[in-house]
Design a protein around this motif. Structure first.
Motif, PDB file in Angstrom:
ATOM      1  N   VAL A 345       0.852  -1.184   0.000  1.00 18.73           N
ATOM      2  CA  VAL A 345       0.000   0.000   0.000  1.00 18.73           C
ATOM      3  C   VAL A 345       0.892   1.238   0.000  1.00 18.73           C
ATOM      4  N   VAL A 346       0.819   2.036  -1.045  1.00 17.71           N
ATOM      5  CA  VAL A 346       1.616   3.262  -1.151  1.00 17.71           C
ATOM      6  C   VAL A 346       0.749   4.443  -0.739  1.00 17.71           C
ATOM      7  N   ASP A 347       1.183   5.169   0.276  1.00 20.70           N
ATOM      8  CA  ASP A 347       0.432   6.331   0.755  1.00 20.70           C
ATOM      9  C   ASP A 347       0.544   7.492  -0.222  1.00 20.70           C
ATOM     10  N   SER A 348       1.773   7.872  -0.585  1.00 22.70           N
ATOM     11  CA  SER A 348       1.988   9.036  -1.437  1.00 22.70           C
ATOM     12  C   SER A 348       3.421   9.050  -1.948  1.00 22.70           C
ATOM     13  N   LEU A 349       3.630   9.790  -3.032  1.00 25.43           N
ATOM     14  CA  LEU A 349       4.954   9.929  -3.648  1.00 25.43           C
ATOM     15  C   LEU A 349       5.479  11.337  -3.408  1.00 25.43           C
ATOM     16  N   TRP A 350       6.768  11.446  -3.104  1.00 31.77           N
ATOM     17  CA  TRP A 350       7.400  12.731  -2.798  1.00 31.77           C
ATOM     18  C   TRP A 350       8.722  12.829  -3.543  1.00 31.77           C
ATOM     19  N   ALA A 351       9.051  14.016  -3.992  1.00 31.56           N
ATOM     20  CA  ALA A 351      10.359  14.251  -4.602  1.00 31.56           C
ATOM     21  C   ALA A 351      11.440  14.233  -3.525  1.00 31.56           C
ATOM     22  N   LEU A 352      12.677  13.990  -3.922  1.00 33.30           N
ATOM     23  CA  LEU A 352      13.782  14.037  -2.953  1.00 33.30           C
ATOM     24  C   LEU A 352      13.821  15.381  -2.239  1.00 33.30           C
ATOM     25  N   GLU A 353      13.516  16.457  -2.986  1.00 36.01           N
ATOM     26  CA  GLU A 353      13.539  17.799  -2.408  1.00 36.01           C
ATOM     27  C   GLU A 353      12.433  18.000  -1.373  1.00 36.01           C
ATOM     28  N   GLU A 354      11.456  17.105  -1.327  1.00 37.35           N
ATOM     29  CA  GLU A 354      10.329  17.213  -0.404  1.00 37.35           C
ATOM     30  C   GLU A 354      10.470  16.286   0.791  1.00 37.35           C
ATOM     31  N   VAL A 355      11.690  15.804   1.047  1.00 36.69           N
ATOM     32  CA  VAL A 355      11.890  14.810   2.101  1.00 36.69           C
ATOM     33  C   VAL A 355      11.471  15.331   3.472  1.00 36.69           C
ATOM     34  N   LYS A 356      11.656  16.624   3.729  1.00 37.46           N
ATOM     35  CA  LYS A 356      11.274  17.171   5.040  1.00 37.46           C
ATOM     36  C   LYS A 356       9.771  17.067   5.250  1.00 37.46           C
ATOM     37  N   GLU A 357       9.014  17.427   4.219  1.00 38.63           N
ATOM     38  CA  GLU A 357       7.561  17.370   4.333  1.00 38.63           C
ATOM     39  C   GLU A 357       7.074  15.926   4.437  1.00 38.63           C
ATOM     40  N   ALA A 358       7.720  15.032   3.698  1.00 37.18           N
ATOM     41  CA  ALA A 358       7.368  13.613   3.784  1.00 37.18           C
ATOM     42  C   ALA A 358       7.659  13.069   5.171  1.00 37.18           C
ATOM     43  N   MET A 359       8.804  13.446   5.721  1.00 38.42           N
ATOM     44  CA  MET A 359       9.166  12.978   7.052  1.00 38.42           C
ATOM     45  C   MET A 359       8.221  13.549   8.107  1.00 38.42           C
ATOM     46  N   GLN A 360       7.761  14.793   7.904  1.00 37.09           N
ATOM     47  CA  GLN A 360       6.805  15.370   8.846  1.00 37.09           C
ATOM     48  C   GLN A 360       5.490  14.587   8.819  1.00 37.09           C
TER      49      GLN A 360
END
Length: 414
Positions: A345-360
Motif C-alpha cells: 500500500v503506497v500512501d503518497s509519492l514525494w520528490a527528494l527535495e520534499e523529504v522534510k515534508e514527507a518525514m513530517q
C-alpha cells in the motif's frame, strides 16, 4: 502532491515561509556526470538537519551491484536515525535510507545473478536516498515485471519484516489471533494482508480514528489507539490473543503481555516509535517511555507460558548476516505477490527535495501505507524553495570539514 488531508504542522509552515523568498535551485541544470543528487543528514536533530546535495557517485566495490535509483522507502526508523535515538547511529554527515528500487547500472566482480538493465529492489546499509547506490548483491532482489518501482520500494522492508515476525518468530497457524499496533502503517498493512493468507486468523488492529474508514476492510476488529483497547479486545476474545506485534513500547508493553494467551508471543519491533514525540531528541521522552514499560518477571513468564521476542530486520541482515534466510522469505513473498494475495500500500509519492515534508507526515502518523521518495518526481515550487541544494564542499559550518565519502560508507550496523 497527495497530502491525504493531513494538516501541515506549525514547524513545516514556518520552514516554508522562512524560505518563500528564495529562488529554487535548478536541479535540471548541467552537472558533472560523476555527481548525483542525494539527501544529506548534516547532524542529528530536527528537519533542518536534512539538505539536498550534489555529491560524488559511489564507487562500485567487489561483490556489489550499482543501482540507478527510481524510488526509496521512508520508514519511521529514518526519523529515529535523524534524531540519533538508536543504538550505533551512522555518524553525520550521511545519506539516510535503507531500501530502494531501480535499474542495475553496473555489476562488480563476484556479484552473481544480475545483469545491467535488471529491475531490482534492494536493502542498503544507509545511503539509499540518492540517485545512485551501491550495495552487496546478497541484498538485491529482482522485481516482478508487473511491479512498479514505487511498489518495490514499499515492499521489501515492510513485507519481509511482517512475514518473519508472523511465521518465523510467532509460528502463525490457522485459527490464531494477532494484535497489531499502527495498523494503518506500511508494516501494519503488510501484517493484515499476510494474515489473510492463513485461514481463520483474526486481526485486531489499533490505529488513529481518522484512518479507520480506509483500513477497516483489512482487519477483523479495529480500535482507536486513544481508547482502552485492552477491555475492547477482551470483550471479543476473553482469553486474549496469540500474537502481539508492538512497535510502540512504553505502556503498551504491559498491555500487550496481559493480552497474551498461554503460549502466546509478544514481539517488539520498529525501535519503539513512542519514544519519538518531538522533532529533536528528548531525554524526558526516553525516560517517560521506559518508565512505563512493565518490568518483566521471568518467573511470571514461566508460570503463564508466555513468550517475549524482539525483531530487527536490519540487524538480521547487516549484523547477523542472515541473507540466505531473508532471500528465502523474499522468494515466498514474491510468489504471494504473483498470486495477487498481497500488494504493498503506497500512501503518497514525494520528490527528494520534499523529504522534510514527507518525514513530517510520517512523524505526524498521517500516512496510510508507505511513503515513497520518487527520485524522478519534480518537486512542487513551494516545497523546492525550502530544499537547499549544496555541494559536498559547501555545507554549513555545523558539519565536519573535508570529504566525508568514506565516513558515509561506514555501516549503520557494526
Amino acid at each position: 502532491m497527495a497530502k491525504e488531508g493531513a494538516d501541515m504542522t506549525e514547524e513545516t509552515e514556518y520552514m516554508i515561509d522562512r524560505n518563500a523568498g528564495k529562488e529554487a535551485e535548478n536541479l535540471d541544470s548541467p552537472r558533472d556526470a560523476k555527481e548525483m543528487r542525494a539527501v544529506l543528514l548534516t547532524a542529528f536533530g530536527g528537519l533542518n538537519k536534512l539538505r539536498m546535495t550534489r555529491k560524488a557517485m559511489p564507487e562500485l566495490q567487489d561483490g556489489e551491484v550499482k543501482i540507478r535509483v527510481k524510488a526509496c522507502g521512508l520508514n519511521f526508523l529514518d526519523l529515529m536515525v535523524r534524531q540519533g535515538t538508536i543504538d550505533n547511529p551512522p555518524k553525520p554527515p550521511v545519506v539516510p535510507g535503507f531500501e530502494c528500487s531501480g535499474i542495475v547500472e553496473a555489476v562488480g566482480e563476484n556479484a552473481e545473478g544480475f545483469e545491467i538493465g535488471d529491475r531490482v529492489m534492494a536493502f542498503v546499509n544507509c545511503n539509499a536516498w540518492a540517485e545512485v547506490v551501491c550495495t552487496p548483491a546478497e541484498f538485491v532482489y529482482k522485481m516482478p515485471d508487473e511491479m512498479t518501482f514505487a511498489e518495490a520500494a514499499a515492499f521489501s522492508m515492510n513485507f519481509v519484516a511482517a512475514y518473519m515476525m508472523l511465521f518465523e518468530v510467532a509460528n502463525l497457524r490457522e485459527g490464531m489471533s494477532v494484535l497489531v499496533h499502527s495498523a494503518g502503517g506500511g508494516v501494519g498493512q503488510a501484517v493484515a494482508q499476510l494474515c489473510s493468507t492463513v485461514p481463520n486468523v483474526a486481526v485486531f488492529g489499533i490505529a488513529s480514528c481518522f484512518k479507520h474508514t480506509a483500513i477497516r476492510g483489512s482487519v477483523t476488529h479495529l480500535f482507536d489507539r486513544n481508547v482502552d483497547y485492552m477491555q475492547e479486545v477482551k470483550k471479543i476474545s476473553p482469553e486474549g490473543v496469540d500474537v502481539v506485534l508492538d512497535c510502540l513500547c512504553g505502556e503498551n508493553t504491559g498491555k500487550g503481555l496481559n493480552l497474551l494467551k498461554p503460549l502466546g508471543t509478544y514481539i517488539l519491533y520498529g525501535s519503539a516509535s513512542n519514544m519519538v514525540t518531538g522533532e529533536t531528541k528528548s531525554f524526558f521522552s526516553f525516560a517517560k517511555s521506559w518508565w512505563q514499560v512493565e518490568k518483566v518477571n521471568p518467573i511470571k513468564l514461566y508460570e503463564e507460558n508466555k513468550v517475549i521476542a524482539g525483531f530487527s530486520l536490519l540487524n538480521l541482515l547487516f549484523r547477523h548476516r542472515k541473507c540466505s534466510l531473508v532471500r528465502s522469505v523474499m522468494d515466498k513473498l514474491l510468489c504471494l505477490y504473483g498470486q495477487k494475495k498481497i500488494r504493498p500500500v503506497v500512501d503518497s509519492l514525494w520528490a527528494l527535495e520534499e523529504v522534510k515534508e514527507a518525514m513530517q507526515r510520517i512523524h505526524d502518523r498521517g500516512n496510510i501505507g508507505k511513503l515513497i521518495l520518487d527520485v524522478e518526481k519534480a518537486p512542487t515550487p513551494l516545497m523546492a524553495s525550502d530544499s537547499t541544494e549544496t555541494s559536498e564542499a559547501g555545507e554549513e559550518e555545523e558539519e565536519p570539514e573535508g570529504d566525508n565519502e568514506s565516513k558515509e560508507r561506514i555501516p549503520f550496523i557494526h
